[in-house]
Motif scaffolding. Structure first.
Motif, PDB file in Angstrom:
ATOM      1  N   TYR A 333      51.954  39.734  65.623  1.00  0.00           N
ATOM      2  CA  TYR A 333      50.972  38.823  65.032  1.00  0.00           C
ATOM      3  C   TYR A 333      51.504  38.216  63.735  1.00  0.00           C
ATOM      4  CZ  TYR A 333      47.538  40.482  68.386  1.00  0.00           C
ATOM      5  OH  TYR A 333      46.876  40.764  69.543  1.00  0.00           O
ATOM      6  N   GLN A 334      51.163  36.934  63.551  1.00  0.00           N
ATOM      7  CA  GLN A 334      51.511  36.230  62.308  1.00  0.00           C
ATOM      8  C   GLN A 334      50.247  35.602  61.736  1.00  0.00           C
ATOM      9  OE1 GLN A 334      54.215  32.801  62.537  1.00  0.00           O
ATOM     10  NE2 GLN A 334      55.248  33.549  60.701  1.00  0.00           N
ATOM     11  N   PRO A 335      49.975  35.814  60.442  1.00  0.00           N
ATOM     12  CA  PRO A 335      48.726  35.306  59.851  1.00  0.00           C
ATOM     13  C   PRO A 335      48.745  33.801  59.619  1.00  0.00           C
ATOM     14  CG  PRO A 335      50.013  36.445  58.190  1.00  0.00           C
ATOM     15  CD  PRO A 335      50.725  36.647  59.498  1.00  0.00           C
ATOM     16  N   ARG A 336      47.544  33.225  59.651  1.00  0.00           N
ATOM     17  CA  ARG A 336      47.327  31.818  59.328  1.00  0.00           C
ATOM     18  C   ARG A 336      46.346  31.754  58.153  1.00  0.00           C
ATOM     19  NH1 ARG A 336      44.621  28.315  63.909  1.00  0.00           N
ATOM     20  NH2 ARG A 336      46.514  28.901  65.013  1.00  0.00           N
ATOM     21  N   GLN A 395      38.694  43.692  64.228  1.00  0.00           N
ATOM     22  CA  GLN A 395      37.334  43.640  63.689  1.00  0.00           C
ATOM     23  C   GLN A 395      36.896  44.995  63.140  1.00  0.00           C
ATOM     24  OE1 GLN A 395      35.090  41.988  66.962  1.00  0.00           O
ATOM     25  NE2 GLN A 395      35.527  39.876  66.339  1.00  0.00           N
ATOM     26  N   SER A 396      37.402  46.078  63.721  1.00  0.00           N
ATOM     27  CA  SER A 396      37.060  47.405  63.209  1.00  0.00           C
ATOM     28  C   SER A 396      37.628  47.652  61.824  1.00  0.00           C
ATOM     29  CB  SER A 396      37.557  48.485  64.183  1.00  0.00           C
ATOM     30  OG  SER A 396      38.973  48.595  64.138  1.00  0.00           O
ATOM     31  N   HIS A 397      38.609  46.839  61.409  1.00  0.00           N
ATOM     32  CA  HIS A 397      39.176  46.930  60.063  1.00  0.00           C
ATOM     33  C   HIS A 397      38.473  45.988  59.090  1.00  0.00           C
ATOM     34  CE1 HIS A 397      42.371  49.229  61.976  1.00  0.00           C
ATOM     35  NE2 HIS A 397      42.906  49.457  60.787  1.00  0.00           N
ATOM     36  N   GLY A 398      37.310  45.467  59.473  1.00  0.00           N
ATOM     37  CA  GLY A 398      36.524  44.636  58.577  1.00  0.00           C
ATOM     38  C   GLY A 398      36.852  43.161  58.634  1.00  0.00           C
ATOM     39  N   LEU A 399      37.791  42.762  59.508  1.00  0.00           N
ATOM     40  CA  LEU A 399      38.191  41.353  59.604  1.00  0.00           C
ATOM     41  C   LEU A 399      37.349  40.694  60.698  1.00  0.00           C
ATOM     42  CD1 LEU A 399      42.040  41.931  59.376  1.00  0.00           C
ATOM     43  CD2 LEU A 399      40.517  41.188  57.540  1.00  0.00           C
ATOM     44  N   THR A 400      36.060  40.605  60.444  1.00  0.00           N
ATOM     45  CA  THR A 400      35.129  40.172  61.492  1.00  0.00           C
ATOM     46  C   THR A 400      35.118  38.661  61.711  1.00  0.00           C
ATOM     47  OG1 THR A 400      33.362  40.127  59.834  1.00  0.00           O
ATOM     48  CG2 THR A 400      33.625  42.152  61.124  1.00  0.00           C
ATOM     49  N   GLU A 401      35.686  37.887  60.779  1.00  0.00           N
ATOM     50  CA  GLU A 401      35.672  36.431  60.927  1.00  0.00           C
ATOM     51  C   GLU A 401      37.043  35.867  61.284  1.00  0.00           C
ATOM     52  OE1 GLU A 401      34.003  34.696  57.452  1.00  0.00           O
ATOM     53  OE2 GLU A 401      32.057  35.677  57.679  1.00  0.00           O
ATOM     54  N   VAL A 402      38.001  36.750  61.525  1.00  0.00           N
ATOM     55  CA  VAL A 402      39.369  36.318  61.825  1.00  0.00           C
ATOM     56  C   VAL A 402      39.492  36.004  63.316  1.00  0.00           C
ATOM     57  CG1 VAL A 402      41.769  37.079  61.963  1.00  0.00           C
ATOM     58  CG2 VAL A 402      40.418  37.563  59.913  1.00  0.00           C
ATOM     59  N   THR A 403      39.981  34.818  63.622  1.00  0.00           N
ATOM     60  CA  THR A 403      40.214  34.426  65.016  1.00  0.00           C
ATOM     61  C   THR A 403      41.647  34.773  65.425  1.00  0.00           C
ATOM     62  OG1 THR A 403      40.899  32.198  64.375  1.00  0.00           O
ATOM     63  CG2 THR A 403      38.559  32.537  64.843  1.00  0.00           C
ATOM     64  N   LEU A 560      48.063  44.669  60.113  1.00  0.00           N
ATOM     65  CA  LEU A 560      46.846  45.115  59.437  1.00  0.00           C
ATOM     66  C   LEU A 560      47.162  45.771  58.096  1.00  0.00           C
ATOM     67  CD1 LEU A 560      44.949  46.557  62.522  1.00  0.00           C
ATOM     68  CD2 LEU A 560      44.429  44.446  61.288  1.00  0.00           C
ATOM     69  N   GLN A 561      48.302  46.461  58.002  1.00  0.00           N
ATOM     70  CA  GLN A 561      48.675  47.102  56.749  1.00  0.00           C
ATOM     71  C   GLN A 561      49.026  46.092  55.663  1.00  0.00           C
ATOM     72  OE1 GLN A 561      51.818  49.823  57.916  1.00  0.00           O
ATOM     73  NE2 GLN A 561      50.436  51.586  57.770  1.00  0.00           N
ATOM     74  N   MET A 562      49.707  44.998  56.070  1.00  0.00           N
ATOM     75  CA  MET A 562      50.179  44.057  55.051  1.00  0.00           C
ATOM     76  C   MET A 562      49.157  42.982  54.688  1.00  0.00           C
ATOM     77  SD  MET A 562      50.571  41.003  56.826  1.00  0.00           S
ATOM     78  CE  MET A 562      51.429  40.129  55.544  1.00  0.00           C
ATOM     79  N   ILE A 563      48.167  42.750  55.548  1.00  0.00           N
ATOM     80  CA  ILE A 563      47.241  41.638  55.326  1.00  0.00           C
ATOM     81  C   ILE A 563      46.564  41.726  53.976  1.00  0.00           C
ATOM     82  CG2 ILE A 563      44.930  40.836  55.997  1.00  0.00           C
ATOM     83  CD1 ILE A 563      45.869  40.833  58.875  1.00  0.00           C
ATOM     84  N   ASP A 564      45.983  42.865  53.663  1.00  0.00           N
ATOM     85  CA  ASP A 564      45.175  42.975  52.452  1.00  0.00           C
ATOM     86  C   ASP A 564      46.006  42.690  51.210  1.00  0.00           C
ATOM     87  OD1 ASP A 564      42.563  43.674  51.270  1.00  0.00           O
ATOM     88  OD2 ASP A 564      43.732  45.265  50.317  1.00  0.00           O
ATOM     89  N   HIS A 565      47.160  43.338  51.090  1.00  0.00           N
ATOM     90  CA  HIS A 565      47.964  43.182  49.872  1.00  0.00           C
ATOM     91  C   HIS A 565      48.528  41.766  49.743  1.00  0.00           C
ATOM     92  CE1 HIS A 565      51.857  43.208  47.706  1.00  0.00           C
ATOM     93  NE2 HIS A 565      51.170  43.913  46.830  1.00  0.00           N
ATOM     94  N   THR A 566      49.173  41.270  50.815  1.00  0.00           N
ATOM     95  CA  THR A 566      49.856  39.973  50.743  1.00  0.00           C
ATOM     96  C   THR A 566      48.886  38.829  50.475  1.00  0.00           C
ATOM     97  OG1 THR A 566      51.570  40.731  52.250  1.00  0.00           O
ATOM     98  CG2 THR A 566      51.316  38.355  51.997  1.00  0.00           C
ATOM     99  N   LEU A 567      47.775  38.778  51.209  1.00  0.00           N
ATOM    100  CA  LEU A 567      46.875  37.647  51.083  1.00  0.00           C
ATOM    101  C   LEU A 567      45.993  37.739  49.838  1.00  0.00           C
ATOM    102  CD1 LEU A 567      46.046  37.050  54.808  1.00  0.00           C
ATOM    103  CD2 LEU A 567      47.672  35.867  53.356  1.00  0.00           C
ATOM    104  N   ARG A 568      45.690  38.963  49.385  1.00  0.00           N
ATOM    105  CA  ARG A 568      44.995  39.076  48.101  1.00  0.00           C
ATOM    106  C   ARG A 568      45.878  38.529  46.980  1.00  0.00           C
ATOM    107  NH1 ARG A 568      40.386  42.197  47.556  1.00  0.00           N
ATOM    108  NH2 ARG A 568      39.827  43.446  49.386  1.00  0.00           N
TER     109      ARG A 568
END
Length: 582
Positions: A333-336, A395-403, A560-568
């Motif tokens: 997966y790659q974030p947008r 979604q179980s990690h709280g990312l309920t609006e991520v497509t 999922l591990q990197m999303i919070d730190h990188t995007l914050r």
């Protein structure tokens, strides 16, 4: 005013006297279009409406001419009648696809050659709107014919010149040869040194081919590391073989890339016409298949006429079937990121194959074989099913609006069971279709437009989003694509990589963004690798971005591990930058 030396035909002199005339409300004048070219008509309607000009077409309303103060028209017997009737009571802008142009506020220097005449009374803002719209259209037409990175032909441009070469064979009796070529282990370069280094390699390969073959060949890059070469007007098969050997000899010497000599190896597939008969597209498929035979047999060159039986060493179709049964595939997966909110908006799912002998394989190493064999259909359904499962984890990690976005191939759209299978997959996992996005290439939707429309409407009716992937590398313009229920356009990374370094690339990307917004499409830029590219895209109104600047494609748990730190960090950095600039 029309530029000095612009073409002024007698009909214009006769009907447009030089005495002073006045237009009411000069910055919001009503405009009438009298154009036969559907694409140009659509482009100008969107641009003029966006600029606030009331626009009507003579084709829709026969009285539109009477109400208009400015008329944009193509010279014809019909428009000559209107010139005779209305004469100097209106301002006229003549559009022609075959004549030299007048200057439209400087856009002639940028390649617009369709404006034949511009009345001096046409308001400046109107003239500029017309010039910008036609420049954007011109840029996109050029973009669809040439590769943005190397300047070689694109797939569409190459098919056009190949069609012409095959047609010429009937009159000259000569031979035509088609070569498909790719670079061995090219993805290792991407992984080890990054896309910018890999792009440098591709541009040097393109330059070597150009210098060695000159006018003897037409050369294309299809994206990634795949090249096509057209050799025409050949006396015999031996002439083709000599040129093939010349091409192979180009790679005897290493490339000089950033003080790092690089020795390349290639695989090539050859097909000759009329020894093998078929259309341009059929011959290209034969060349591609022969190239993959060369790759699997480690023989460098494979000739289509050798036969198309199973490869001597590896039957990739059998391995793909086994891989599906053994669950050897995984989604990375790659974030947008949204450029307005600086927050994670979605993830793109990218398939990888854990091959038991060759290790981790990227799609470029097996997707084409899956397409040719038809295995892309079950593989595509596996991807959708896995995306639905992974979405529950996300979604179980709280990312309920991520497509989550994944690709749909043209083979899937042609599958008669598609409209039945899709709802079952969603129902089985309990997935909300509104959280899914499906990416399509221009080829996928235009191979069989009627069947594609049926499938896409079914997906759209379920609530999923549809996007157009790799825009600029395929066959068509947005005019043909807009009939489909597509709401998002992705700019191919080959253009994103060149912004801030190449004025032409800057103009092309701006044109894509503006035209997409005119058509009410959101825009995603792929391949963003540095802050300069990001700043350019922000300043030009791009909606979303993805690329190595934020993250390489990773397995789900790493993502999922990197999303919070990188995007914050990104959101905080951008917010601070905005505060400082304010």
């Amino acid at each position: 005013m029309a530029a000095e030396g612009a073409c002024k035909t007698p009909v214009f002199h006769a009907r447009l006297p030089s005495e002073s005339r006045m237009l009411t409300r000069p910055e919001a004048v009503p405009v009438c279009l009298c154009l036969d070219n559907e694409e140009t008509h659509s482009t100008l309607v969107k641009a003029l409406e966006r600029a606030g000009f009331p626009v009507q077409s003579i084709a829709d309303d026969s009285n539109a001419m009477a109400r208009a103060q400015v008329v944009i028209f193509q010279p014809s017997a019909r428009t000559a009648h209107y010139l005779n009737e209305y004469g100097s009571r209106k301002a006229w802008v003549a559009y022609s696809e075959t004549h030299p142009s007048a200057d439209v506020d400087g856009y002639r220097a940028q390649g617009i050659r369709e404006i034949l005449y511009v009345d001096e009374l046409a308001p400046h803002r109107l003239r500029r709107t017309i010039g910008r719209a036609l420049y954007a259209q011109h840029s996109l037409q050029q973009l669809s014919r040439y590769d943005g990175l190397t300047g070689l032909y694109s797939n569409r441009g190459f098919l056009e010149v190949t069609d012409q070469a095959l047609f010429n064979v009937a009159s000259n009796g000569r031979l035509v040869a088609l070569l498909a070529m790719d670079i061995r282990r090219f993805n290792d370069l991407n992984a080890q040194y990054g896309f910018s280094y890999a792009d440098l390699v591709l541009t040097q390969v393109a330059e070597r081919l150009r210098r060695a073959l000159g006018p003897l060949a037409k050369i294309a890059r299809l994206g990634g590391d795949e090249f096509l070469i057209l050799l025409e007007n050949l006396a015999d098969r031996e002439s083709a073989e000599r040129l093939v050997n010349r091409i192979l000899s180009l790679f005897d010497e290493p490339l000089d890339t950033r003080d790092r000599p690089l020795k390349l190896e290639v695989d090539m597939g050859l097909v000759c016409y009329p020894q093998t008969l078929g259309s341009a597209e059929e011959l290209l498929r034969h060349a591609h298949t022969a190239m993959h035979r060369a790759k699997s047999s480690q023989s460098t060159l494979y000739r289509h006429e050798q036969g198309l039986g199973p490869a001597p060493r590896v039957n990739i179709e059998q391995e793909l079937r086994q891989g599906l049964r053994r669950n050897e595939f995984e989604l990375f997966y790659q974030p947008r990121v949204c450029l307005r909110t600086h927050r994670l908006l979605g993830l793109e799912a990218l398939i990888r194959w854990h091959h038991p002998e060759h290790g981790l394989l990227s799609p470029s190493e097996f997707i084409q074989a899956a397409e040719h064999s038809g295995l892309i259909v079950p593989l595509g359904y596996w991807i959708i099913d896995q995306v639905c499962h992974d979405l529950q984890v996300i979604q179980s990690h709280g990312l309920t609006e991520v497509t989550v976005a994944s690709n749909l191939s043209f083979r899937q759209l042609q599958d008669e069971q598609f409209c039945q299978v899709m709802p079952r997959l969603l129902s089985r996992s309990g997935t909300d279709a509104r959280m899914l996005e499906f990416e399509l290439t221009e080829t996928a939707v235009l191979t069989d437009p009627a069947r594609a429309m049926k499938a896409l409407r079914a997906v759209n009716d379920m609530g999923a989003t549809l996007s157009l992937d790799d825009f600029g590398t395929g066959y068509s313009s947005l005019t043909h694509i807009r009939q489909f229920p597509i709401s998002l356009l992705k700019i191919d990374r080959s253009f994103t990589q060149r912004v801030t370094l190449d004025r032409e690339a800057d103009s092309i990307v701006r044109s894509i963004i503006n035209l997409a917004h005119d058509l009410q499409l959101r825009v995603v830029a792929e391949g963003v690798e540095n802050p300069e590219q990001l700043d350019f895209l922000i300043s030009n109104g791009c909606d979303q971005v993805q690329g190595f600047l934020f993250s390489h494609p990773r397995p789900l748990w790493e993502t999922l591990q990197m999303i919070d730190h990188t995007l914050r960090h990104f959101a905080a950095e951008r917010s601070g930058s905005a505060s400082r600039s304010a």
